[in-house]
Design a protein around this motif. Structure first.
Motif, mmCIF file in Angstrom:
data_model
loop_
_atom_site.group_PDB
_atom_site.id
_atom_site.type_symbol
_atom_site.label_atom_id
_atom_site.label_comp_id
_atom_site.label_asym_id
_atom_site.label_seq_id
_atom_site.Cartn_x
_atom_site.Cartn_y
_atom_site.Cartn_z
ATOM 1 N N GLY A 274 -0.884 50.944 17.555
ATOM 2 C CA GLY A 274 -0.871 49.576 17.957
ATOM 3 C C GLY A 274 -2.133 49.065 17.178
ATOM 4 N N THR A 275 -2.013 47.699 17.043
ATOM 5 C CA THR A 275 -3.337 47.213 16.598
ATOM 6 C C THR A 275 -3.935 46.251 17.458
ATOM 7 O OG1 THR A 275 -1.695 46.579 14.495
ATOM 8 C CG2 THR A 275 -3.966 45.387 14.553
ATOM 9 N N SER A 276 -5.308 46.533 17.496
ATOM 10 C CA SER A 276 -6.359 45.763 18.293
ATOM 11 C C SER A 276 -6.925 44.608 17.395
ATOM 12 C CB SER A 276 -7.228 46.803 18.786
ATOM 13 O OG SER A 276 -8.371 46.173 19.436
ATOM 14 N N ILE A 277 -6.524 43.370 18.020
ATOM 15 C CA ILE A 277 -6.843 42.221 16.984
ATOM 16 C C ILE A 277 -8.255 41.456 17.398
ATOM 17 C CG2 ILE A 277 -6.064 40.060 16.087
ATOM 18 C CD1 ILE A 277 -3.158 41.250 16.311
ATOM 19 N N VAL A 278 -9.183 41.552 16.753
ATOM 20 C CA VAL A 278 -10.426 40.698 16.850
ATOM 21 C C VAL A 278 -10.921 41.087 18.252
ATOM 22 C CG1 VAL A 278 -11.802 38.593 16.397
ATOM 23 C CG2 VAL A 278 -9.365 38.933 15.372
ATOM 24 N N SER B 81 -9.303 44.366 6.761
ATOM 25 C CA SER B 81 -9.465 42.861 6.859
ATOM 26 C C SER B 81 -9.473 42.690 8.434
ATOM 27 C CB SER B 81 -8.423 42.220 6.068
ATOM 28 O OG SER B 81 -8.239 40.940 6.517
ATOM 29 N N LEU B 82 -10.554 41.572 9.023
ATOM 30 C CA LEU B 82 -10.612 41.212 10.237
ATOM 31 C C LEU B 82 -9.228 40.542 10.671
ATOM 32 C CD1 LEU B 82 -12.686 41.155 12.846
ATOM 33 C CD2 LEU B 82 -13.281 39.102 11.725
ATOM 34 N N ILE C 30 0.332 59.900 9.785
ATOM 35 C CA ILE C 30 0.366 59.098 8.630
ATOM 36 C C ILE C 30 0.557 57.703 8.833
ATOM 37 C CG2 ILE C 30 1.581 58.740 6.458
ATOM 38 C CD1 ILE C 30 2.753 61.559 6.543
ATOM 39 N N PHE C 31 -0.486 56.891 8.434
ATOM 40 C CA PHE C 31 -0.254 55.482 8.566
ATOM 41 C C PHE C 31 -0.560 54.723 7.255
ATOM 42 C CE2 PHE C 31 -2.826 51.466 9.088
ATOM 43 C CZ PHE C 31 -1.687 50.656 9.453
ATOM 44 N N VAL C 32 0.500 53.741 6.835
ATOM 45 C CA VAL C 32 0.501 53.156 5.646
ATOM 46 C C VAL C 32 0.230 51.752 5.882
ATOM 47 C CG1 VAL C 32 1.735 52.453 3.883
ATOM 48 C CG2 VAL C 32 2.221 54.845 4.644
ATOM 49 N N GLU C 33 -0.873 51.252 5.205
ATOM 50 C CA GLU C 33 -1.540 49.896 5.383
ATOM 51 C C GLU C 33 -1.161 49.043 4.350
ATOM 52 O OE1 GLU C 33 -5.863 49.802 5.545
ATOM 53 O OE2 GLU C 33 -5.636 47.997 6.657
ATOM 54 N N GLN C 34 0.174 48.410 4.717
ATOM 55 C CA GLN C 34 0.759 47.636 3.625
ATOM 56 C C GLN C 34 0.278 46.281 3.450
ATOM 57 O OE1 GLN C 34 4.744 47.737 4.350
ATOM 58 N NE2 GLN C 34 4.570 46.972 6.428
ATOM 59 N N PRO C 35 0.400 45.704 2.021
ATOM 60 C CA PRO C 35 -0.297 44.265 1.992
ATOM 61 C C PRO C 35 1.004 43.311 2.605
ATOM 62 C CG PRO C 35 0.448 45.150 -0.132
ATOM 63 C CD PRO C 35 0.622 46.368 0.958
ATOM 64 N N PHE C 36 1.717 43.617 3.853
ATOM 65 C CA PHE C 36 2.566 42.619 4.390
ATOM 66 C C PHE C 36 1.785 42.580 5.685
ATOM 67 C CE2 PHE C 36 6.671 42.607 6.734
ATOM 68 C CZ PHE C 36 6.735 41.346 6.693
ATOM 69 N N ARG C 37 1.260 41.291 5.972
ATOM 70 C CA ARG C 37 0.174 41.606 7.038
ATOM 71 C C ARG C 37 0.348 40.031 7.936
ATOM 72 N NH1 ARG C 37 -3.370 41.638 2.258
ATOM 73 N NH2 ARG C 37 -4.048 43.702 2.091
ATOM 74 N N LEU C 38 -0.243 40.363 9.051
ATOM 75 C CA LEU C 38 -0.272 39.376 10.097
ATOM 76 C C LEU C 38 -1.514 38.387 9.681
ATOM 77 C CD1 LEU C 38 0.148 41.349 13.502
ATOM 78 C CD2 LEU C 38 1.894 39.684 12.281
ATOM 79 N N ASP C 39 -1.352 36.938 9.866
ATOM 80 C CA ASP C 39 -2.565 36.340 9.723
ATOM 81 C C ASP C 39 -2.905 35.620 11.030
ATOM 82 O OD1 ASP C 39 -3.982 33.794 9.271
ATOM 83 O OD2 ASP C 39 -3.081 33.627 7.239
ATOM 84 N N ILE C 40 -4.118 36.160 11.539
ATOM 85 C CA ILE C 40 -4.531 35.766 12.852
ATOM 86 C C ILE C 40 -4.841 34.447 13.114
ATOM 87 C CG2 ILE C 40 -6.154 36.849 14.621
ATOM 88 C CD1 ILE C 40 -3.880 38.758 13.572
ATOM 89 N N VAL C 41 -5.401 33.751 12.038
ATOM 90 C CA VAL C 41 -5.696 32.353 12.304
ATOM 91 C C VAL C 41 -4.433 31.474 12.333
ATOM 92 C CG1 VAL C 41 -6.857 30.352 11.239
ATOM 93 C CG2 VAL C 41 -7.970 32.539 10.952
ATOM 94 N N LYS C 42 -3.500 32.013 11.636
ATOM 95 C CA LYS C 42 -2.049 31.115 11.932
ATOM 96 C C LYS C 42 -1.691 31.582 13.179
ATOM 97 C CE LYS C 42 -0.426 30.510 7.040
ATOM 98 N NZ LYS C 42 0.599 31.190 6.062
ATOM 99 N N MET C 43 -1.717 32.722 13.582
ATOM 100 C CA MET C 43 -1.209 33.206 14.865
ATOM 101 C C MET C 43 -1.878 32.429 16.142
ATOM 102 S SD MET C 43 -0.497 37.183 14.751
ATOM 103 C CE MET C 43 0.528 37.283 16.251
#
Ligand SMILES: CC1=C(/C=C/C(C)=C/C=C/C(C)=C/C=O)C(C)(C)CCC1
Ligand SMILES: [Fe+2]
Length: 438
Positions: free
Chosen positions: A189-193, A232-233, A250-263
């Protein structure tokens, strides 16, 4: 085709909590015993309100019980807090992937802040519609938020709400966990900021807990295997699955991203979570390999071109290489295709994928000649996949295995090992699978 479209994607489905005996044509093998659990969206309209996206629908659990050559079917809506609040209000009051909603009657549950950056974001949904997880002896309905819901696999009743966040700092998770042969669960999972950092967290849920524990909970014994800092933070990658081999994750970090400021501002702007996802076709895709024994990431930088992918097929090791297959796209049109306004009789005009799913095989050398010159291909296996040494890392290009398949499955006994067969649905330009392939 248009009736198939309607049957697949629209109309609220009825639940059948009591077993219905299925008509069996032909004969089922006698060794086939047990319950097949399935999950998915079943209700897209509540009162006068409608969800926008197919992934938003309220979770409908299904079971097929196989016993002595007979099959019994049941289905039941997951009684999530989301379901209960929506039904009580007779409208959608909880936001989902493609629908932003405003809490009202059930404020107490869903008005709690998603507390970094802003105090106006409601808590994520517990409408766990995507998959079923087995942790210990228990079954859970899952989605991609921090909430999962325990269910009774026999009756399909909804039980405890589990918040991953109580055991590991994650805000979003995958709905495609892996299992080892002992039944331990691996997920990420992702831990955001959190504490000034955004990271991807790999964790393990043990299949059993010490005997003496009174109220047994595998989650209390959840272990963090490794965390990988996000590049990227404020723009962590979105991912729907990850890969596992005998010795690596294996974790693939793709440039399909969540924009946290937008969220963080989505709620006040009245836009959806889906609109906070963006693909940057000019960026790279980074590969991360975590050694399962040492819990350390392989330090070499491996990358490939920008892509969007959802599903890993399988991964394995061979002669010092990690080989992994994924189904990838050249853009992010797939999730856009599932807006319900498109999934109607005119779907052929409305829902054209602009990228076709492509099954790609990456062959990544972990052991290679450290003195190899820049520009040399380090892959020593017979494959058209390459891994070219560059100044700042290793640039990988895949072998194309085939086009037009999605929803891949393998015999899970071969997970992490070299496999021969893949079961998948054929998917060309429209979201109606027409064939099962293998
Ligand atoms: C609610 C919610 C999310 C939901 C994502 C979902 C529901 C994804 C479903 C994907 C499927 C079904 C893919 C199939 O290949 C996000 C974006 C993680 C972020 C925040 C809140
Ligand atoms: Fe999936």
């Amino acid at each position: 085709m248009s009736s198939a479209m309607e049957a697949l994607y629209s109309g609220n489905k009825d639940e059948h909590p009591e077993p219905i005996k299925a008509e069996v044509r032909g004969q089922l093998p006698t060794w086939l015993q047990g319950i097949l659990l399935r999950n998915g969206p079943g209700m897209h309209t509540i009162g006068d309100s409608k969800y926008n996206h197919w992934f938003d629908g309220l979770a409908l659990l299904h079971s097929f019980t196989f016993k002595n050559g007979e099959v019994y079917y049941r289905s039941k809506y997951l009684r999530s807090d989301t379901y209960n609040c929506n039904v009580e209000a007779n409208r959608i009051v909880v936001s989902e992937f493609g629908t932003m909603a405003y809490p009202d009657p059930c404020k107490n549950i869903f008005a709690k802040a998603f507390c970094y950056l802003s105090h106006t974001i409601p808590e994520f949904t517990d409408n766990c519609l995507i998959n079923i997880l087995k942790a210990g002896d228990d079954f859970y309905a899952t989605s991609e938020t921090n909430f999962i819901r325990k269910i009774n696999p026999q009756t399909l009743e909804t039980l405890d709400k589990v918040d991953y966040n109580k055991y590991v700092a994650v805000n979003v998770t995958t709905s495609h966990p892996h299992y080892d042969s002992a039944g331990n669960v691996f997920n990420m999972g992702t831990s955001i900021v959190d504490k000034g950092r955004t990271k991807y967290v790999l964790f393990k849920i043990p299949s059993s807990v010490p005997e003496q524990e009174k109220k047994k909970s595998c989650f209390k014994h959840l272990e963090v295997v490794c965390s990988i800092p996000s590049r990227s933070l404020l723009h962590p990658s979105y991912y729907h699955s990850f890969g596992l081999t005998e010795n690596y994750i294996i974790f693939v970090e793709q440039p399909f991203r969540l924009d946290i400021v937008k969220m963080a501002t989505a709620y006040i702007r009245g836009v959806t979570w889906a609109s906070c996802l963006a693909f940057n076709k000019d960026d790279k895709t980074w590969f991360h390999f975590v050694d399962r024994k040492t819990k350390k990431e392989v330090s070499t930088k491996f990358y490939t071109d920008a892509m969007v992918f959802f599903h890993h097929v399988n991964a394995y090791e061979e002669d010092g290489h990690i080989i992994f297959d994924i189904i990838s796209y050249t853009d992010n049109s797939l999730y856009d295709m599932f807006y319900l306004k498109n999934l109607n009789k005119d779907f052929e005009e409305n829902t054209k994928l602009t990228a076709i799913p492509t099954c790609k095989r990456f062959v990544v050398p972990l052991q290679f000649d450290k003195d190899a010159g820049v520009g040399s291909n380090l892959v020593t296996l017979p494959s058209t996949a390459t891994a070219v040494k560059e100044k700042d890392g290793i640039y990988c290009q895949p072998e194309i295995l085939c086009e037009g398949i999605e929803l891949p499955r393998i015999n899970y006994d071969y997970n992490g090992k070299k496999h021969k067969y893949v079961f998948a649905t054929e998917l060309q330009w429209s979201p109606i699978p027409t064939k099962v392939l293998f």
